[in-house]
Design a protein around this motif. Structure first.
Motif, PDB file in Angstrom:
ATOM      1  N   VAL A 154       7.207  -0.538   3.319  1.00  0.00           N
ATOM      2  CA  VAL A 154       6.593  -0.147   4.601  1.00  0.00           C
ATOM      3  C   VAL A 154       5.079  -0.354   4.528  1.00  0.00           C
ATOM      4  O   VAL A 154       4.473  -0.955   5.428  1.00  0.00           O
ATOM      5  N   ILE A 155       4.465   0.127   3.434  1.00  0.00           N
ATOM      6  CA  ILE A 155       3.016   0.016   3.264  1.00  0.00           C
ATOM      7  C   ILE A 155       2.595  -1.450   3.207  1.00  0.00           C
ATOM      8  O   ILE A 155       1.545  -1.829   3.746  1.00  0.00           O
ATOM      9  N   ALA A 156       3.422  -2.284   2.577  1.00  0.00           N
ATOM     10  CA  ALA A 156       3.113  -3.717   2.453  1.00  0.00           C
ATOM     11  C   ALA A 156       3.432  -4.488   3.731  1.00  0.00           C
ATOM     12  O   ALA A 156       3.138  -5.685   3.836  1.00  0.00           O
ATOM     13  N   GLY A 157       4.064  -3.824   4.760  1.00  0.00           N
ATOM     14  CA  GLY A 157       4.388  -4.479   6.028  1.00  0.00           C
ATOM     15  C   GLY A 157       5.560  -5.430   5.938  1.00  0.00           C
ATOM     16  O   GLY A 157       5.651  -6.393   6.710  1.00  0.00           O
ATOM     17  N   LYS A 158       6.499  -5.154   5.009  1.00  0.00           N
ATOM     18  CA  LYS A 158       7.631  -6.080   4.796  1.00  0.00           C
ATOM     19  C   LYS A 158       8.883  -5.718   5.579  1.00  0.00           C
ATOM     20  O   LYS A 158       9.830  -6.493   5.634  1.00  0.00           O
ATOM     21  N   LEU A 159       8.908  -4.529   6.205  1.00  0.00           N
ATOM     22  CA  LEU A 159      10.123  -4.119   6.922  1.00  0.00           C
ATOM     23  C   LEU A 159      10.135  -4.575   8.369  1.00  0.00           C
ATOM     24  O   LEU A 159      11.173  -4.944   8.911  1.00  0.00           O
ATOM     25  N   SER A 160       8.976  -4.539   8.986  1.00  0.00           N
ATOM     26  CA  SER A 160       8.896  -4.896  10.395  1.00  0.00           C
ATOM     27  C   SER A 160       7.449  -5.216  10.752  1.00  0.00           C
ATOM     28  O   SER A 160       6.534  -4.611  10.196  1.00  0.00           O
ATOM     29  N   ASN A 161       7.266  -6.155  11.658  1.00  0.00           N
ATOM     30  CA  ASN A 161       5.911  -6.532  12.056  1.00  0.00           C
ATOM     31  C   ASN A 161       5.182  -5.387  12.748  1.00  0.00           C
ATOM     32  O   ASN A 161       3.969  -5.232  12.618  1.00  0.00           O
ATOM     33  N   SER A 162       5.929  -4.592  13.506  1.00  0.00           N
ATOM     34  CA  SER A 162       5.299  -3.525  14.298  1.00  0.00           C
ATOM     35  C   SER A 162       5.340  -2.170  13.607  1.00  0.00           C
ATOM     36  O   SER A 162       4.701  -1.226  14.058  1.00  0.00           O
ATOM     37  N   LEU A 163       6.076  -2.073  12.500  1.00  0.00           N
ATOM     38  CA  LEU A 163       6.218  -0.786  11.818  1.00  0.00           C
ATOM     39  C   LEU A 163       5.023  -0.525  10.903  1.00  0.00           C
ATOM     40  O   LEU A 163       4.668  -1.360  10.071  1.00  0.00           O
TER      41      LEU A 163
ATOM     42  N   ILE B  54       1.639  10.037  -1.151  1.00  0.00           N
ATOM     43  CA  ILE B  54       0.392  10.390  -1.838  1.00  0.00           C
ATOM     44  C   ILE B  54       0.323   9.686  -3.187  1.00  0.00           C
ATOM     45  O   ILE B  54      -0.723   9.165  -3.584  1.00  0.00           O
ATOM     46  N   SER B  55       1.442   9.685  -3.901  1.00  0.00           N
ATOM     47  CA  SER B  55       1.486   9.069  -5.230  1.00  0.00           C
ATOM     48  C   SER B  55       1.215   7.568  -5.157  1.00  0.00           C
ATOM     49  O   SER B  55       0.450   7.024  -5.958  1.00  0.00           O
ATOM     50  N   ILE B  56       1.817   6.898  -4.183  1.00  0.00           N
ATOM     51  CA  ILE B  56       1.618   5.438  -4.027  1.00  0.00           C
ATOM     52  C   ILE B  56       0.162   5.140  -3.703  1.00  0.00           C
ATOM     53  O   ILE B  56      -0.456   4.258  -4.306  1.00  0.00           O
ATOM     54  N   TYR B  57      -0.383   5.877  -2.742  1.00  0.00           N
ATOM     55  CA  TYR B  57      -1.786   5.676  -2.374  1.00  0.00           C
ATOM     56  C   TYR B  57      -2.718   5.993  -3.550  1.00  0.00           C
ATOM     57  O   TYR B  57      -3.717   5.329  -3.782  1.00  0.00           O
ATOM     58  N   SER B  58      -2.362   7.039  -4.287  1.00  0.00           N
ATOM     59  CA  SER B  58      -3.200   7.455  -5.419  1.00  0.00           C
ATOM     60  C   SER B  58      -3.224   6.391  -6.509  1.00  0.00           C
ATOM     61  O   SER B  58      -4.284   6.042  -7.023  1.00  0.00           O
TER      62      SER B  58
END
Length: 563
Positions: free
Chosen positions: A66-75, A102-106
């Motif tokens: 989701v963070i990398a934008g791989k699931l959907s262009n608008s998500l 939080i862990s991923i962002y950290s």
């Protein structure tokens, strides 16, 4: 739009029918491969059921997509977070998903995104769990965002979340690193009031902080308190204590703690060894320093540049420049790169033995290697050239400092002032002193003592006395050099009474006089016919390890005969 809603409906239906999160996830991933556009609702739903089923690896992988934008262009992750926050009361696993966000962002040090997520949580009155709070604080502190960490602490831990020992230890450690020991102690007291028992990490941070502040008494008190609570010091505690004692000059206590550490079976780490090696080198005990160096290797503790720098400094201190060069060669062979401290140590070593030519060559080598000499490099060289009477070269180095944009320090100017004094050039000595003060640099006791020495040499005793008063008005206590200089100056000028008055003043202040001052005082008392006091001073002089000259003995003998 209807197509998107049907995806969500299918997910809800499948989970309600089977309660099989694996099956739901497979459908979700299949739909993604077919090009279906997921919504914040469908994505937050699958994340929640995965978290609830403790399928944390799968949930984390999905979040990363989701963070990398791989699931959907608008998500976007923002939309997912908003949906999670809105529905967190319906799902008790939402905090687990937030932990992962939080862990991923950290881990990625995505500080702006991390703060946005935190603010979203705060705006919707979502109270994160203690682990999430600690993760946030840890990331901010490691990223140097101390002010932000305090904002988070104030917002979360003043009523919403109960801090744990990890929270308190982190924030206390942050205070200690900034030298704010008052705030650190306040947090420690708050910790006690809230029934949170400090651990070895908490005590170690405080002990280290108080040692760095120079408050050995408070550091000792905390260490004793820690032992009374049954907490066993670890390698980090011992390292803080050993380093603290050695830095303050209490070498023997540092060595005792090292022995205690070894007796308890606690292996010293790199920092412990470096502190001990440096302490032994400063004590002139190179044999013990090299024993520890070899011990490190046998215990699998790798040396670093700091280790070698300590040894090189120890060798340079005792004039073993040849052995210091051998240590440097070994250091390079070990794949370690000499740093500015290494070069400055060699500059200091050559200057101490009066070989300023070689010392300056080291400066050239530094530049050739792409290392920029610092204020210490130039100060050491300037002081070295001044000591051997090469004042023009020292002035040239001062000019080079200015060209390189380096600001000379009080030490720089004091070295040059002292050199001018030795050449009886008081005009330039005072000119440099004025330049120094115009730059906002404050003269110290060494600066004033040098100028007073020059004035005394020129029999300008009224000017010397004026400077003596000025330095005291500025809150500086005269040292042994200041007093001994003035005592000798007044005696040479024929004012034995004033010389003896200053001698008495320095003794009252528990400042140890030198041979000349003792001799002058004894001679004065002998001439005054005070044989008892003259004899007492002579005895005191001998006890302090000073050898009176024949003139002093004759003066006392004359007084005794008169008596």
């Amino acid at each position: 739009m209807a197509f998107r809603l049907s995806i969500s409906n299918v997910l809800y239906y499948m989970y309600n029918q089977s309660e099989n999160p694996g099956k739901v996830l497979r459908f979700f991933l299949w739909a993604t491969q077919q090009g279906f556009q997921h919504t914040p609702e469908s994505t937050s739903f699958i994340l929640q059921i995965l978290a609830n089923a403790r399928m944390l690896a799968e949930a984390q992988n999905l979040l990363q997509q989701v963070i990398a934008g791989k699931l959907s262009n608008s998500l976007t992750i923002t939309g997912v977070i908003e949906n999670l926050v809105d529905n967190h009361k319906q799902c008790n696993s939402t905090h687990v998903v937030f932990d992962m966000i939080i862990s991923i962002y950290s881990q990625a040090r995505m500080i702006p995104e991390l703060l946005v997520t935190f603010d979203q949580m705060q705006n919707r009155d979502f109270v994160p769990c203690i682990n999430t709070c600690n993760e946030l604080l840890s990331t901010m502190l490691k990223s140097g965002k101390v002010d932000v960490a305090w904002r988070i602490y104030e917002e979360l831990f003043r009523g919403k979340v109960l801090p744990d020992v990890y929270t308190f230890s982190m924030m206390i450690s942050a205070c200690c690193k900034q030298g704010d020991m008052q705030r650190a102690k306040e947090l420690f007291d708050e910790m006690e009031r809230k029934g949170c028992a400090p651990n070895v990490v908490t005590y170690t941070a405080l002990i280290d902080g108080f040692f760095k502040l120079g408050d050995i008494e408070e550091a000792n008190k905390l260490f004793d308190e820690m032992l009374e609570r049954g907490l066993a010091p670890n390698e980090f505690t011992y390292t803080c204590l050993i380093n603290g004692y050695c830095k303050k000059g209490f070498m023997q206590e540092g060595f005792r703690l090292h022995n205690e550490m070894m007796e308890k079976g606690i292996t010293p780490n790199l920092f412990t060894y470096n502190s001990l090696i440096d302490a032994h080198c400063k004590e002139g005990n190179l044999m013990k320093a090299f024993d520890l160096f070899r011990e490190m290797r046998s215990k699998g503790v790798m040396h670093n540049v700091v280790t070698y720098n300590a040894l090189i400094d120890g060798l340079c201190r005792v004039g073993k420049l040849k052995d210091a060069r051998k240590a440097l060669k070994e250091m390079v062979t070990a794949g370690l790169v000499p740093n500015i401290v290494t070069f400055n140590t060699f500059i200091n070593g050559y200057c101490k033995e009066g070989n300023v030519g070689k010392a300056k060559n080291i400066l050239v080598k530094m530049k050739n290697r792409g290392l920029n000499p610092n204020v210490i490099s130039y100060n050491t060289l300037i002081h070295g050239f001044c000591k051997v009477g090469k004042l023009p070269e020292a002035i040239g180095l001062l000019e080079e400092m200015h060209e390189r944009g380096l600001a000379p320090s009080t030490f720089t100017y004091t070295s040059l002032i002292d050199a001018y004094v030795k050449e009886n050039d008081m005009k330039n000595a005072f000119k440099l002193h004025n330049d120094m003060e115009e730059m906002g640099l404050k003269s110290n006791v060494v600066t004033y003592s040098a100028l007073i020495n020059g004035l005394c040499k020129g029999s300008r005793m009224s000017d010397a006395n004026r400077l003596f008063n000025v330095m005291q008005e500025k809150g500086m206590d005269p040292n042994d050099v200041t007093y001994n200089t003035l005592v000798f100056g007044y005696w040479k000028d024929g004012n034995s009474e004033r010389a003896y008055g200053l001698f008495r003043e320095m003794v009252e202040k528990r400042i140890v006089p030198n041979i000349a001052s003792y001799s002058i005082a004894i001679e004065f008392l002998s001439k005054e016919g005070n044989s008892i006091k003259a004899n007492e001073l002579l005895e005191e002089m001998v006890k302090s390890g000073l050898n009176p000259c024949a003139t002093t003995y004759l003066a006392v003998l004359g007084a005794n005969l008169q008596g």
